[in-house]
Design an enzyme around this catalytic site. Structure first.
Site, PDB file in Angstrom:
ATOM      1  N   HIS A 221       0.715  -1.191   0.009  1.00  0.00           N
ATOM      2  CA  HIS A 221       0.122   0.019   0.045  1.00  0.00           C
ATOM      3  C   HIS A 221       0.595   1.514   0.039  1.00  0.00           C
ATOM      4  O   HIS A 221       0.094   2.473   0.000  1.00  0.00           O
ATOM      5  CB  HIS A 221      -0.958  -0.092   1.146  1.00  0.00           C
ATOM      6  CG  HIS A 221      -0.218   0.130   2.450  1.00  0.00           C
ATOM      7  ND1 HIS A 221       0.076  -0.816   3.280  1.00  0.00           N
ATOM      8  CD2 HIS A 221      -0.002   1.294   3.069  1.00  0.00           C
ATOM      9  CE1 HIS A 221       0.529  -0.531   4.400  1.00  0.00           C
ATOM     10  NE2 HIS A 221       0.650   0.928   4.318  1.00  0.00           N
ATOM     11  N   SER A 331       4.384   1.575   8.428  1.00  0.00           N
ATOM     12  CA  SER A 331       4.098   0.646   7.330  1.00  0.00           C
ATOM     13  C   SER A 331       5.481   0.236   6.414  1.00  0.00           C
ATOM     14  O   SER A 331       6.014   1.026   5.985  1.00  0.00           O
ATOM     15  CB  SER A 331       3.265   1.217   6.272  1.00  0.00           C
ATOM     16  OG  SER A 331       1.636   1.317   6.657  1.00  0.00           O
ATOM     17  N   SER A 346       2.028  -4.344   7.932  1.00  0.00           N
ATOM     18  CA  SER A 346       1.104  -3.855   6.887  1.00  0.00           C
ATOM     19  C   SER A 346       0.102  -2.654   7.502  1.00  0.00           C
ATOM     20  O   SER A 346       0.100  -1.778   7.267  1.00  0.00           O
ATOM     21  CB  SER A 346       0.141  -4.969   6.693  1.00  0.00           C
ATOM     22  OG  SER A 346      -1.071  -4.687   5.826  1.00  0.00           O
TER      23      SER A 346
END
Length: 377
Positions: A221, A331, A346
């Site tokens: 992401h 992250s 994550s």
């Protein structure tokens, strides 16, 4: 020196620029530190309330359990129902269904527990739930090997929502399911650009996970599809070569332009930098530590594996859950157990003041997906 910069990015085995952290500019990272360094033991003593000898004993027991788990799973065959490490006794327990050769499993050094459902059956039930469309009020679901069931976590405030109830009714038809409640929904842990961090992409800063030959791995992401990745000093590092999110949450970046990679996880002054020597997967119940520039170094325990986490952007599969805290900006960073790489951060819920839970994508899955080789000391 990097140590004078604000600690804002999650770290991992990181790609270094012309200035090294805690060393002279251009100096290579040390490569002679023992896996169970005094600083690592100190961190475990602080986070787990252990004495030095207890921390050393736990690390030794976990290393043994990791080796036993592979042998016991083979010995159990199709009767294998999962396994977990118990820190209090220092033993690995292996669940088996009726008909298993329990003697062969015990011969590996594992304790044995008889259960109704095999791991294959539980994984199949979870896969059927994975095929459902989960509403925002459903946080995550995973196979709980100790309970021998699939656990579905629901955000307490949404437990009576009609769409949540409909989802749970369908989930219960998938197999042995139990429902639990959690205070908050998980979220990814990227953060907006705030300066002084190891890498930026687009308008997001994230953390480097682990060095691989040719680059580093991180969270999927974090890829904002801007292409270029820049280091803590804003100099060009490389580009995303692959990424996946949601469904998975992993990525890898090539490294060049004067940057290089080292098999190190930074301690940010809380512990000394940790060498990475492999990626043997730690069992449920094992201790694990996370390193990040936002919240620095924290340790906890592996709670569950192969968990599906339902972010607002979509579900991510095959995640590992821990009770290690994390915060925005962490992250992509490193989860490590002893000297063994475990995965990249994550997301999660909570923070490092009140606590919480954090999930990571296992490192071996990422390496296999992209054909990468972990850089080790």
């Amino acid at each position: 020196m990097r140590t004078a910069l604000p600690a804002l990015l999650l770290l991992g085995t990181w790609a270094t620029a012309s200035t090294q952290p805690a060393t002279a500019a251009g100096s290579p990272a040390r490569s002679t530190e023992a896996p169970a360094s005094s600083s690592l033991l100190s961190a475990m003593q602080h986070d787990f309330g252990l004495t030095k000898s207890q921390a050393e004993a736990r690390l030794a027991a976990e290393k043994t359990a990791t080796a036993v788990e592979r042998k016991a799973k083979h010995a159990a065959g199709s009767s294998y129902g999962g396994s977990w490490f118990d820190a209090a006794s220092g033993t690995l327990t292996v669940a088996v269904t009726r008909g298993a050769d329990t003697g062969a499993v015990r011969a590996t050094g594992a304790a044995v527990r008889l259960v109704e459902h095999s791991a294959r059956q539980l994984d199949a039930a979870k896969a059927r739930i994975d095929a459902l469309s989960a509403p925002a009020g459903v946080s995550n679901w995973y196979v709980d090997t100790k309970a021998n069931k699939v656990v579905v976590d629901v955000v307490t405030a949404h437990r009576n929502d009609n769409d949540v109830r409909t989802f749970l009714a369908k989930a219960r038809k998938a197999g042995p399911v139990t429902v639990e409640h959690t205070a908050k929904a998980p979220r990814t842990l990227a953060a907006g650009t705030v300066g002084g961090d190891p890498y930026y992409t687009g308008n997001v800063r994230c953390s480097i996970g682990f060095s691989v030959y040719g680059g580093f791995v991180s969270a999927g992401h974090c890829d904002q599809h801007a292409g270029a990745v820049y280091g803590w000093d804003h100099s060009y590092v490389g580009n995303f070569q692959g990424s996946s999110f949601p469904d998975n949450d992993y990525s890898w970046v090539n490294v060049g332009s004067g940057w290089w990679t080292v098999p190190v996880v930074l301690g940010w002054g809380t512990v000394s930098d940790q060498l990475v020597r492999g990626s043997a997967e730690a069992p449920v119940g094992a201790s694990i530590c996370r390193s990040g520039s936002t919240s620095h170094w924290h340790c906890g325990t592996v709670l569950a594996k192969n968990e599906t986490v339902n972010y607002s952007q979509g579900a991510v599969h095959e995640m590992t859950k821990t009770n290690v805290c994390a915060e925005p900006g962490d992250s992509g960073g490193s989860f490590i157990s002893g000297d063994q790489a475990q995965g990249v951060t994550s997301g999660g819920w909570g923070n490092c003041t009140s606590g919480g839970e954090t999930w990571y994508q296992p490192i071996n899955e990422i390496l296999n997906r992209y054909g990468l080789t972990l850089q080790t000391a």
